[in-house]
Enzyme design. Sequence first.
Site, PDB file in Angstrom:
ATOM      1  N   CYS A 159     -36.190  -1.403 -31.164  1.00 23.83           N
ATOM      2  CA  CYS A 159     -35.547  -0.570 -30.127  1.00 23.83           C
ATOM      3  C   CYS A 159     -36.558   0.199 -29.282  1.00 23.83           C
ATOM      4  CB  CYS A 159     -34.566   0.397 -30.771  1.00 23.83           C
ATOM      5  SG  CYS A 159     -33.299  -0.471 -31.692  1.00 23.83           S
ATOM      6  N   HIS A 192     -32.831   5.786 -25.683  1.00 24.29           N
ATOM      7  CA  HIS A 192     -32.335   4.572 -26.331  1.00 24.29           C
ATOM      8  C   HIS A 192     -30.888   4.826 -26.767  1.00 24.29           C
ATOM      9  CE1 HIS A 192     -31.813   1.198 -28.895  1.00 24.29           C
ATOM     10  NE2 HIS A 192     -31.873   1.881 -30.014  1.00 24.29           N
ATOM     11  N   ASN A 217     -25.520  -0.872 -28.506  1.00 26.47           N
ATOM     12  CA  ASN A 217     -26.973  -0.863 -28.692  1.00 26.47           C
ATOM     13  C   ASN A 217     -27.519  -2.258 -28.377  1.00 26.47           C
ATOM     14  OD1 ASN A 217     -29.592  -0.764 -29.590  1.00 26.47           O
ATOM     15  ND2 ASN A 217     -29.121   0.145 -31.584  1.00 26.47           N
TER      16      ASN A 217
HETATM   17  O1  UT7 Z   1     -31.277   1.343 -32.809  1.00 26.77           O
HETATM   18  C1  UT7 Z   1     -31.933   1.173 -34.027  1.00 26.77           C
HETATM   19  C2  UT7 Z   1     -31.866   2.383 -34.866  1.00 26.77           C
HETATM   20  N1  UT7 Z   1     -30.562   2.495 -35.455  1.00 26.77           N
HETATM   21  C3  UT7 Z   1     -29.927   3.643 -35.411  1.00 26.77           C
HETATM   22  O2  UT7 Z   1     -30.396   4.589 -34.832  1.00 26.77           O
HETATM   23  C4  UT7 Z   1     -28.622   3.737 -36.177  1.00 26.77           C
HETATM   24  C5  UT7 Z   1     -28.663   4.936 -37.090  1.00 26.77           C
HETATM   25  N2  UT7 Z   1     -27.488   5.080 -37.930  1.00 26.77           N
HETATM   26  C6  UT7 Z   1     -26.265   5.372 -37.414  1.00 26.77           C
HETATM   27  O3  UT7 Z   1     -26.081   5.461 -36.220  1.00 26.77           O
HETATM   28  C7  UT7 Z   1     -25.167   5.686 -38.388  1.00 26.77           C
HETATM   29  O4  UT7 Z   1     -25.691   5.814 -39.690  1.00 26.77           O
HETATM   30  C8  UT7 Z   1     -24.015   4.625 -38.392  1.00 26.77           C
HETATM   31  C9  UT7 Z   1     -23.251   4.676 -37.102  1.00 26.77           C
HETATM   32  C10 UT7 Z   1     -24.590   3.250 -38.632  1.00 26.77           C
HETATM   33  C11 UT7 Z   1     -23.031   4.958 -39.528  1.00 26.77           C
HETATM   34  O5  UT7 Z   1     -22.503   6.265 -39.330  1.00 26.77           O
HETATM   35  P1  UT7 Z   1     -22.510   7.313 -40.518  1.00 26.77           P
HETATM   36  O6  UT7 Z   1     -21.915   8.552 -39.996  1.00 26.77           O
HETATM   37  O7  UT7 Z   1     -23.918   7.398 -41.060  1.00 26.77           O
HETATM   38  O8  UT7 Z   1     -21.514   6.654 -41.541  1.00 26.77           O
HETATM   39  P2  UT7 Z   1     -21.782   6.293 -43.058  1.00 26.77           P
HETATM   40  O9  UT7 Z   1     -22.659   5.109 -43.186  1.00 26.77           O
HETATM   41  O10 UT7 Z   1     -22.161   7.543 -43.811  1.00 26.77           O
HETATM   42  O11 UT7 Z   1     -20.313   5.880 -43.518  1.00 26.77           O
HETATM   43  C12 UT7 Z   1     -19.261   6.859 -43.615  1.00 26.77           C
HETATM   44  C13 UT7 Z   1     -18.004   6.158 -44.055  1.00 26.77           C
HETATM   45  C14 UT7 Z   1     -18.196   5.237 -45.250  1.00 26.77           C
HETATM   46  O12 UT7 Z   1     -17.026   5.300 -46.046  1.00 26.77           O
HETATM   47  P3  UT7 Z   1     -16.982   6.195 -47.373  1.00 26.77           P
HETATM   48  O13 UT7 Z   1     -18.073   5.661 -48.244  1.00 26.77           O
HETATM   49  O14 UT7 Z   1     -17.234   7.606 -46.924  1.00 26.77           O
HETATM   50  O15 UT7 Z   1     -15.602   5.960 -47.885  1.00 26.77           O
HETATM   51  C15 UT7 Z   1     -18.311   3.875 -44.642  1.00 26.77           C
HETATM   52  O16 UT7 Z   1     -17.926   2.848 -45.531  1.00 26.77           O
HETATM   53  O17 UT7 Z   1     -17.535   5.307 -42.988  1.00 26.77           O
HETATM   54  C16 UT7 Z   1     -17.345   3.975 -43.493  1.00 26.77           C
HETATM   55  N3  UT7 Z   1     -17.604   3.022 -42.427  1.00 26.77           N
HETATM   56  C17 UT7 Z   1     -16.685   2.647 -41.530  1.00 26.77           C
HETATM   57  N4  UT7 Z   1     -15.403   2.992 -41.368  1.00 26.77           N
HETATM   58  C18 UT7 Z   1     -14.720   2.420 -40.352  1.00 26.77           C
HETATM   59  C19 UT7 Z   1     -18.775   2.391 -42.150  1.00 26.77           C
HETATM   60  N5  UT7 Z   1     -18.605   1.601 -41.076  1.00 26.77           N
HETATM   61  C20 UT7 Z   1     -17.321   1.733 -40.678  1.00 26.77           C
HETATM   62  C21 UT7 Z   1     -16.576   1.192 -39.637  1.00 26.77           C
HETATM   63  N6  UT7 Z   1     -15.275   1.558 -39.503  1.00 26.77           N
HETATM   64  N7  UT7 Z   1     -17.099   0.309 -38.764  1.00 26.77           N
END
Ligand code: UT7
Length: 338
Positions: free
Chosen positions: A116, A256, A286
Amino acid sequence: MQKITAAITAVGGYVPEYRLTNAILETMIDTNDEWIKTRTGVEERRILKDEGLATSDMCVPAVLELCKKRGILPEEIDCMIVATVTADMAFPATANIVCDKIGAANAWGFDLSAACSGFLFALTTGSSLIESGRYKKVVIVGADKMSAIVDYTDRTTCILFGDGAGAVLLEPSADDNGVKDSLLKSDGSGRKYLYQKAGGSLKPASIETVKAKEHFIFQDGQPVFKAAVKGMADAAYDLLQRNNLTGDDIAWLVPHQANKRIIDATANRMGLSLDKVMLNIQRYGNTTAATIPLCLWDFENKLKKGDSIVLAAFGGGYTWGATLVKWAYDTDSANTPA
Ligand code: UT7
């Protein structure tokens, strides 16, 4: 001898027509529009659907648009750098393929892999070529066909990414405007949180790697999120500090587009209000190396000659950084040849 500065003198871009909306994703995986919008800011992404089309096929219209706007022929390009993690093939470089497709017969070119942050790394590299005095027209492309490496059954990654290409032309500046400073960083210890497990020399493709879905993006979102908030905000802030600038001196932040929450944190750290932040994550998601040039493409008519803008990125590697640019032209002169 007077120091040569590299100026961005034209911008081009391309996004595929097909829109993969949150509503469509709701029919494919267990997710919902509200979760995606709140956690990421994405509403839809563009996907290059047609069989047989690759990253180079998005670079071509982006670079041709830039040539048209600047009134130059592809033959006049001296060098082409394509930042990408989704090259058409492992080798030769996508840059060579793009040069061949557009008839840039006098250019040499290469690909640059910094995920990225690829566009920022390539912009700094290309600026150095201009600053050396040896090259007059260097094209920097950020392009990724992320749909080629996204697992559309993995709801934690497939909601994030889209396809696209953005390009800028670098030329020696006619005045003080141009690429002024860059603060770039990498830390390979972050590689375990965001990578493609197979297909390289470590783990060549095999039936097992395909069955284990190891040719898709793997991301452990939370550590990447934490590192991105800190890395992007720190780099942008430190860049301002070492140039004796504050948020008040900056016309635009060009971040980004990985996650709206990371973008907000960066703007906040820089003391910038959100109306000074280029944002198109809601429309494209992204697009990895393409996000920053696609922002410049979308917001080009808002930029004014002499504007100080900060480009900032964080991505796989880890790689991150920020670049200070003084914008070199007004939009109404964007289509005027030198
Ligand atoms: O560009 C390259 C660099 N990449 C980045 O900068 C990305 C960095 N990371 C992120 O942007 C975030 O970590 C994500 C958007 C990928 C995820 O968001 P988050 O707030 O960190 O969510 P999480 O992984 O902590 O998941 C929270 C909950 C989980 O459920 P439980 O375990 O709390 O029951 C996930 O299973 O949300 C669930 N979840 C979803 N729910 C609905 C994960 N993906 C989804 C989804 N729809 N698509």
